[in-house]
Design a protein around this motif. Structure first.
Motif, PDB file in Angstrom:
ATOM      1  N   GLY A  84     -10.232  37.971  46.826  1.00  0.00           N
ATOM      2  CA  GLY A  84      -9.992  37.661  45.510  1.00  0.00           C
ATOM      3  C   GLY A  84     -11.024  36.597  44.746  1.00  0.00           C
ATOM      4  N   GLY A  85     -10.256  35.344  44.250  1.00  0.00           N
ATOM      5  CA  GLY A  85     -10.760  34.598  43.748  1.00  0.00           C
ATOM      6  C   GLY A  85     -10.399  33.019  43.945  1.00  0.00           C
ATOM      7  N   VAL A  86     -11.291  32.125  43.989  1.00  0.00           N
ATOM      8  CA  VAL A  86     -10.611  30.609  44.049  1.00  0.00           C
ATOM      9  C   VAL A  86     -11.257  29.882  43.007  1.00  0.00           C
ATOM     10  N   SER A  87     -10.438  29.017  42.338  1.00  0.00           N
ATOM     11  CA  SER A  87     -10.915  28.006  41.350  1.00  0.00           C
ATOM     12  C   SER A  87     -10.956  26.669  41.865  1.00  0.00           C
ATOM     13  N   GLU A  88     -12.166  25.929  42.121  1.00  0.00           N
ATOM     14  CA  GLU A  88     -12.292  24.683  42.563  1.00  0.00           C
ATOM     15  C   GLU A  88     -12.187  23.680  41.713  1.00  0.00           C
ATOM     16  N   ILE A  89     -10.848  23.051  41.377  1.00  0.00           N
ATOM     17  CA  ILE A  89     -10.339  22.140  40.676  1.00  0.00           C
ATOM     18  C   ILE A  89     -10.408  20.761  41.325  1.00  0.00           C
ATOM     19  N   GLU A  90     -11.461  19.796  41.021  1.00  0.00           N
ATOM     20  CA  GLU A  90     -11.886  18.770  41.697  1.00  0.00           C
ATOM     21  C   GLU A  90     -10.600  17.686  41.867  1.00  0.00           C
ATOM     22  N   LYS A  91      -9.658  17.663  40.975  1.00  0.00           N
ATOM     23  CA  LYS A  91      -8.590  16.551  41.084  1.00  0.00           C
ATOM     24  C   LYS A  91      -7.331  17.059  40.942  1.00  0.00           C
ATOM     25  N   GLU A  92      -6.436  16.535  41.519  1.00  0.00           N
ATOM     26  CA  GLU A  92      -4.968  17.100  41.460  1.00  0.00           C
ATOM     27  C   GLU A  92      -4.586  16.723  40.012  1.00  0.00           C
TER      28      GLU A  92
END
Length: 364
Positions: A84-92
């Protein structure tokens, strides 16, 4: 592949594996449902479906990422890969409400795409042929993606929604992560046991090839849940990271001081680090510990400390009273082996070694 909404999009080489697999499997179906097509045309339609399916996955991930950016959270990139896919969000997300909304955005968009495809299938492309076949497959696939991602276990979106709910109730994000991660482990087990139970109840023999996909999905979910548990344990130790407590006492030395002499002075004063200062006593570099250890003893009288020192950048100078998350964030912004700690007055307090910080998390 591009930067929609300013977010870099990458495609992993593993996508080509799943694209080939989808083309092969779905191509056989196209040959059955559209017998007027020859084999190359049928497989071409199947490949178009594979591409369109991952465009849908990209839209799913963009829903997460665009909302995260709207909340002020930096997004490093989106990667499309085998599963699938993954979004790399840097902060919680700072609140459980924002966590819930960001997590829900992806499945919501997939369900909207599924609904739009169903309407198109019923009213726009109901004449059969390639368009209806593709639209039918896409709306069903998006429906499955949306529903599957709502399952309550990490690393699925439903797991993040569950985490947000537990976080809201307990006011502890770590508790939410643990609950959602264990939910993911339970889901992984059920993904394997459910098809086995159905086959057994029907009195059939287990087909090993039919278990490949459930095992792949279960492994992905189990590993993601386990990683989330590990990250929860790491985050629980973050408050223990205290710059003052972990700092090594440092002594100032001039740039032309022989290494052997600098080490002798450090030993006498029980210091664990060396800071190179200029003629006015201002720190300009930190002597690298690894470089010191790699220098043979017989050469140390002839090697100056400046040749083993790392020049100080402004971001490598940290306040001595930093603790917890702010300290970790400061170190993450400029990765280095050592950092100079200074008091608010500018006085040198000591040197913080990254290795000493890592030991806080050893064994997690």
């Amino acid at each position: 592949m591009g930067r929609p909404f300013g977010i870099p999009v990458y495609v992993s080489w593993t996508w080509f594996i799943i694209a080939a697999f989808i083309t092969w499997m779905y191509g056989e179906r196209v040959r059955g449902t559209l017998p007027e097509l020859d084999a190359p045309a049928a497989y071409a339609v199947a490949f178009v479906f594979a591409v369109l399916l991952y465009v849908s996955v990209l839209l799913h991930e963009l829903a997460h990422s665009v909302l995260a950016k709207a909340y002020g959270l930096p997004v490093r990139r989106i990667t499309l890969y085998l599963l699938g896919g993954v979004s790399e969000i840097e902060k919680e997300p700072p609140t459980p409400g924002k966590e819930f909304m960001i997590a829900a955005a992806g499945p919501a968009l997939s369900l909207v795409l599924g609904g739009a495809g169903l309407l198109a299938d019923l009213y726009l492309v109901n004449g059969g042929g390639i368009p209806q076949e593709l639209v039918w497959q896409l709306w069903v696939s998006n429906l499955i993606v949306g529903v599957f991602n709502l399952l309550p276990g990490l690393p699925l979106d439903g797991g993040r929604m569950l985490r947000a709910g537990v976080w809201k109730l307990t006011r502890r994000p770590g508790t939410g992560t643990i609950a959602a991660a264990w939910g993911g482990r339970v889901l992984a087990v059920l993904l394997v046991l459910a098809p086995l139970a159905m086959v057994t109840m029907n009195g059939q023999k287990v087909d090993p090839t039919g278990m490949i996909w459930p095992l792949v999905l279960a492994s992905f979910i189990w590993m993601g849940a386990s990683q989330s548990l590990r990250m929860a344990r790491i985050r629980a130790r973050i408050p223990q990271v205290d710059a003052r407590a972990l700092a090594r006492r440092a002594i100032p030395v001039s740039s032309d001081t022989p290494l052997a002499e600098a080490l002798r002075q450090a030993g006498e004063r029980r210091a664990g680090a060396l800071v190179v200062v200029d003629h006015d006593g201002r720190p300009v570099a930190i002597v690298n510990e690894a470089a010191v250890q790699a220098t043979p003893e017989h050469r140390r009288p002839w090697v100056s400390v400046s040749s083993l020192a790392k020049s100080l950048e402004p971001s490598m100078v940290l306040a001595a009273d930093l603790t917890g998350e702010p300290l970790i964030d400061a170190m993450r912004e400029t990765p280095a082996a050592e950092y100079l700690l200074v008091e608010r007055t500018g006085e040198i307090y000591g040197v913080l070694a990254t290795a000493d910080v890592n030991r806080v998390f050893a064994g997690v």
